[in-house]
Design an enzyme around this catalytic site. Structure first.
Site, mmCIF file in Angstrom:
data_model
loop_
_atom_site.group_PDB
_atom_site.id
_atom_site.type_symbol
_atom_site.label_atom_id
_atom_site.label_comp_id
_atom_site.label_asym_id
_atom_site.label_seq_id
_atom_site.Cartn_x
_atom_site.Cartn_y
_atom_site.Cartn_z
ATOM 1 C CG ASP A 187 -4.984 7.713 -7.414
ATOM 2 O OD1 ASP A 187 -4.046 7.947 -8.174
ATOM 3 O OD2 ASP A 187 -6.111 7.343 -7.808
HETATM 4 C C1 BGC Z 1 -9.208 8.228 -3.036
HETATM 5 C C2 BGC Z 1 -8.531 7.253 -3.959
HETATM 6 C C3 BGC Z 1 -8.798 7.619 -5.380
HETATM 7 C C4 BGC Z 1 -8.448 9.075 -5.609
HETATM 8 C C5 BGC Z 1 -8.686 9.543 -7.017
HETATM 9 C C6 BGC Z 1 -8.877 9.658 -3.412
HETATM 10 O O1 BGC Z 1 -9.614 10.523 -2.611
HETATM 11 O O2 BGC Z 1 -8.810 7.980 -1.723
HETATM 12 O O3 BGC Z 1 -8.986 5.946 -3.672
HETATM 13 O O4 BGC Z 1 -8.015 6.798 -6.197
HETATM 14 O O5 BGC Z 1 -9.172 9.892 -4.741
HETATM 15 O O6 BGC Z 1 -9.997 9.688 -7.304
HETATM 16 C C1 NOJ Z 2 -9.170 4.218 -6.643
HETATM 17 C C2 NOJ Z 2 -8.674 4.610 -8.002
HETATM 18 O O1 NOJ Z 2 -9.717 4.481 -8.946
HETATM 19 C C3 NOJ Z 2 -7.502 3.758 -8.423
HETATM 20 O O2 NOJ Z 2 -6.993 4.218 -9.647
HETATM 21 C C4 NOJ Z 2 -6.437 3.765 -7.372
HETATM 22 O O3 NOJ Z 2 -5.409 2.874 -7.784
HETATM 23 C C5 NOJ Z 2 -6.989 3.327 -6.035
HETATM 24 N N1 NOJ Z 2 -8.108 4.161 -5.684
HETATM 25 C C6 NOJ Z 2 -5.953 3.389 -4.926
HETATM 26 O O4 NOJ Z 2 -5.638 4.692 -4.569
#
Ligand code: BGC
Ligand code: NOJ
Length: 818
Positions: free
Chosen positions: A489
């Site tokens: 993400d």
């Molecule tokens: C986090 C990710 C997460 C994303 C969406 C980001 O701040 O680092 O791990 O998937 O938020 O919630």
């Molecule tokens: C947490 C999110 O829930 C997931 O969808 C994502 O793939 C990982 N972070 C990596 O960014």
């Protein structure tokens, strides 16, 4: 140091001191009603949606931590204490908390008065039960006062913590004997209320927080308790609470039991009020649903019966996959705790934990599809229903809302769409479901697009749209366009955010048409063949041919433009520059594309697959797991986005982001390297770090999303336990690829890849209406390779076991060897 131990026979983790390095929690509830419950009785509960229908209040990130819970205060001879240790941090003569499957039990004692609390959500009913037992272990009579305490949340958890100008004026309760009703907003548009009841007469009650605690007191100093006297306060606005005051007289050796129930009740719109009240409706709620609920749990025996049912439910569920092996840590994780966590992630997605506030996040499209992978063998019917819910939020062009709300099952506009890996996870989830069940009928289900019935088509067409979306959204190198981001993400390659505080996930996305993801290509190469096979098996040969061609073309693109010499590239940015390449200053190598490409078998024939995972080992491995990238980004890169926003070593910026470690584990099994596969498995597996709890801090019985990487100050410290795709993927890696018991379309494949020192193991697996007892003998000491298999004494052809479907137990003996 350790703060407890695994009681494997009871399937419980036993916490032996209350001051754990972080609250160590458990989840109560199986469907609809859920509670979070810490080892010191902290936490909260909600009905179906942690944001919209929250029953009790919880203060995240408070001082002290873990503020809010279902508390019981005891007082005897002027001495007041909390038997769960918090919130008073009382000295206890003994203390123990046992977290089990869907329940927790706290037992403690002080000055000869023993306390025990068993907390659980019964199957089917929408309530928590807290069964309290007080026992006099001394040889003198005891006159104890007990006060219960919960604080009601005014339903909408977000509003509850922000909109005080309204909230301080709307709180309403009703008290009826030992039953306290919370009915805020019931007078207007709500048709639900909460009830907090105990099955014995009470001495007094409180429903107004200030009256009970005192305005300037914390939970650790409730004035009413210290005075030994409830105020009988009736909340009007401010902060409604529920507190019962009970007096218990206990002869030496005597024990008394109290059943507390915290329930959620709903009435039909036209039956909201009690009719018998003169002057009409207003004021007295219709208590019929509460009466029915409480009638069920009026006695200690009834509570025990519901508890026994819950235990039986879990005994059955976990009987579907059991492991017996010399390595007890692996066996207890794979056989019990990992599967338990998979149930929790299936239920919660990423909504409510001690790191997710429950107000921000719905069900993730990619998250929930991946969660299925670790859950589908437990309750396939629920996995089926979930698949149809998820698919119904998909857009007609195959792309997806990134999240949907569990209550409305509608796509969440606030979070938006455009994460270009999302569509492929639907294929992955559906393939796992069909491999588990053989139920191709699901493909014929009519499912709306974007929740619009007029746009409904079969689930198969949903899969086709997913597949085609990737095929038709490629960039200059023929690799998939990344869109807003892919699985990571934080790779926001089209975002270019300059504004402080702006969310990388939702801010304007300038689709460059250039930024491409090698990871999406690898996911396509891994899951695409399942799509092609589904087509073949359902008589869609032309579509299968089309799909196979598209997969070949994608692998070609990876071969031509996704290889960096010693590992797979990660992506191309919006300027067409490489990411995850030796040419970069930071972020030269990433874990995700390497793990997934090898899982998909890319580079298997020409040594690149081995080389890629060797590079992962050389550059990314640490004592505590494999970090996401190296070198960590030291500066913010506007063209990369959130990944470079984190301090080095945390989260996506070179943290050990556990979710993707099992991709390497699985990749290693594809290479046949069982020793290394197991090493990568064990490094992030919490049970192996039980005695290192001061550093790891999180629960030793669940995976955490992240462990701080080698660039971080606290290398080895975990965060974000419970709600992570790590649960599903580690279960897939250990059960299907290391122990090698893998559902495939034609049956149950046996393909172990284990450490050469592992002499063997036994797995029992429920699969398509039959049970398989699989004994694997590795006295040959190999890492991979099945020499022969017998089924009920007869030789089996190949490594796929037949589908018996006869509700019988079959004996499988597997001999490994070259
Ligand atoms: C986090 C990710 C997460 C994303 C969406 C980001 O701040 O680092 O791990 O998937 O938020 O919630
Ligand atoms: C947490 C999110 O829930 C997931 O969808 C994502 O793939 C990982 N972070 C990596 O960014």
């Amino acid at each position: 140091m350790q703060y407890g131990f695994f009681d494997d026979n009871a399937r419980e983790y036993v916490i032996t001191r209350p001051d754990t390095p972080y609250p160590w929690i458990n989840y109560l509830g199986s469907e609809d009603f859920y509670g979070l419950f810490s080892n010191t009785s902290g936490g909260y509960c909600f009905y179906r949606d942690a944001r919209m229908l929250r029953l009790t209040r919880y203060r995240y990130n408070n001082v002290p931590t873990d503020a809010g819970g279902r508390y019981f205060y005891l007082r005897e001879g002027g001495d007041a204490w909390t038997p769960s240790w918090m919130p008073m941090k009382s000295a206890l003569d003994r203390y123990e908390c046992r977290h089990g499957m869907g329940y927790s039990r706290i037992s403690s004692a002080r000055n000869g008065l023993a306390f025990s609390q068993v907390s659980f959500v019964p199957l089917r009913d929408t309530c928590e039960i807290h069964k309290i037992t007080l026992a006099n272990e001394s040889n003198v009579e005891k006159y104890a006062d007990m006060f219960s305490f919960i604080e009601f949340c005014l339903w909408n958890a977000n509003d509850d913590m922000t909109n005080f100008q309204r909230n301080f004026s709307i709180g309403e309760v009703e008290i009826d004997g030992s039953r306290i009703y919370h009915k805020t907003e019931y007078r207007e548009r709500r048709n639900h209320y909460a009830v907090w009841a105990v099955n014995v007469p009470i001495e007094g009650f409180d429903t107004d927080r200030q009256s009970f605690l005192g305005l300037y007191n914390g939970f650790d100093h409730p004035q009413a308790v210290f005075d030994g006297e409830a105020r009988n306060s009736v909340a009007s606005g401010w902060a409604p609470i529920g507190s019962h005051h009970i007096k218990a007289h206990l002869a030496p050796g005597e024990a008394k039991t109290f059943v507390f129930v915290l329930g959620y009740c709903e009435n039909p719109e036209d039956q909201k009020w009690e009719r018998s009240v003169p002057g009409g409706n207003h004021g007295v709620i219709n208590k019929k649903p509460a009466n029915e609920l409480l009638a069920k749990y009026g006695t200690s025996d009834a509570a025990d019966k519901a508890f026994a049912e819950l235990k039986e439910y879990w005994r059955n569920l976990l009987g579907r996959f059991t492991v017996d092996a010399e390595d007890k840590k692996m066996a207890r994780m794979a056989g019990v705790w990992n599967q338990y966590q998979c149930m929790v992630t299936f239920n919660m997605s990423r909504s409510a934990s001690y790191f997710e506030s429950g107000i921000g996040r719905g069900m993730g499209f990619r998250d929930s599809n991946q969660d299925l992978l670790g859950f589908v063998h437990l309750v396939p019917e629920r996995a089926r229903a979930r698949i149809l819910d998820i698919a119904a939020t998909q857009f007609p062009d195959g792309s997806a809302y990134h999240q949907y709300q569990p209550l409305t099952k509608r796509g969440n506009n606030e979070i938006g769409s455009g994460f270009n890996d999302d569509p492929l996870w639907l294929i992955c989830g559906v393939a796992a479901y069909i491999k588990e069940t053989g139920d191709y009928g699901i493909l014929n289900e009519k499912v709306p697009f974007d929740n619009n019935e007029a746009l409904a088509d079969t689930l198969f067409i949903h899969l086709k749209r997913s597949f085609d979306y990737t095929v038709t959204h490629t960039g200059p190198h023929g690799l998939p366009l990344i869109g807003r981001a892919d699985w990571n993400d934080c790779l926001n390659l089209n975002c270019f955010s300059k504004t402080p505080g702006e969310s990388f996930q939702t801010t304007a996305n300038f689709e460059s048409g250039v930024a491409e993801s090698v990871l999406i290509a690898a996911i396509f190469a891994f899951t695409g063949p399942d799509y092609a096979e589904i087509c073949r098996r359902t008589g869609r040969d032309n579509e299968a041919m089309y799909a196979e061609k598209a997969i070949v073309a994608m692998i070609e693109a990876v071969n031509n433009h996704g290889w960096d010499g010693d590992w797979f590239l990660r992506a191309y940015d919006a300027h067409g520059k490489k990411i995850g390449s030796r040419e970069c200053d930071d972020g030269k190598i990433f874990i995700e594309s390497n793990g997934f490409a090898v899982m998909a078998g890319i580079g298997l024939n020409d040594g690149r697959a081995q080389k890629a995972l060797d590079s992962v080992k050389d550059q990314l491995d640490t004592k505590y797991g494999i970090v996401l990238l190296q070198p960590a980004y030291k500066d913010y890169h506007i063209e990369l986005g959130e990944v470079s926003s984190y301090p080095p070593g945390y989260k996506e910026n070179a943290g050990i982001f556990c979710h993707n470690n099992p991709w390497v584990t699985i990749g290693e099994t594809v290479l046949g390297r069982g020793n290394r596969a197991f090493e990568t498995y064990a490094k992030i597996c919490p049970a192996y770090r039980e005695d290192d709890s001061d550093l790891r801090r999180m629960e030793p019985y669940v995976y955490a999303q992240m462990v701080a990487g080698k660039d971080a100050v606290n290398h080895g410290e975990a965060k974000n336990s419970w709600l992570t795709g790590t649960a599903a993927w580690t279960f897939v890696s250990i059960s299907q690829y290391i122990l090698g018991v893998r559902p495939v379309f034609e049956g149950l494949m046996i393909d172990p890849c284990i450490p050469s020192s592992m002499k063997g193991f036994t797995v029992t697996r429920h699969f398509r209406n039959a049970d398989y007892q699989i004994t694997v003998d590795n006295s040959a000491g190999v890492e991979k390779g099945v020499k022969h298999i017998t089924v009920d004494g007869n030789p089996n052809k190949g490594t796929v076991l037949p589908v018996f479907g006869d509700h019988r137990l079959h004996n499988i003996v597997v001999t490994m060897g070259k």
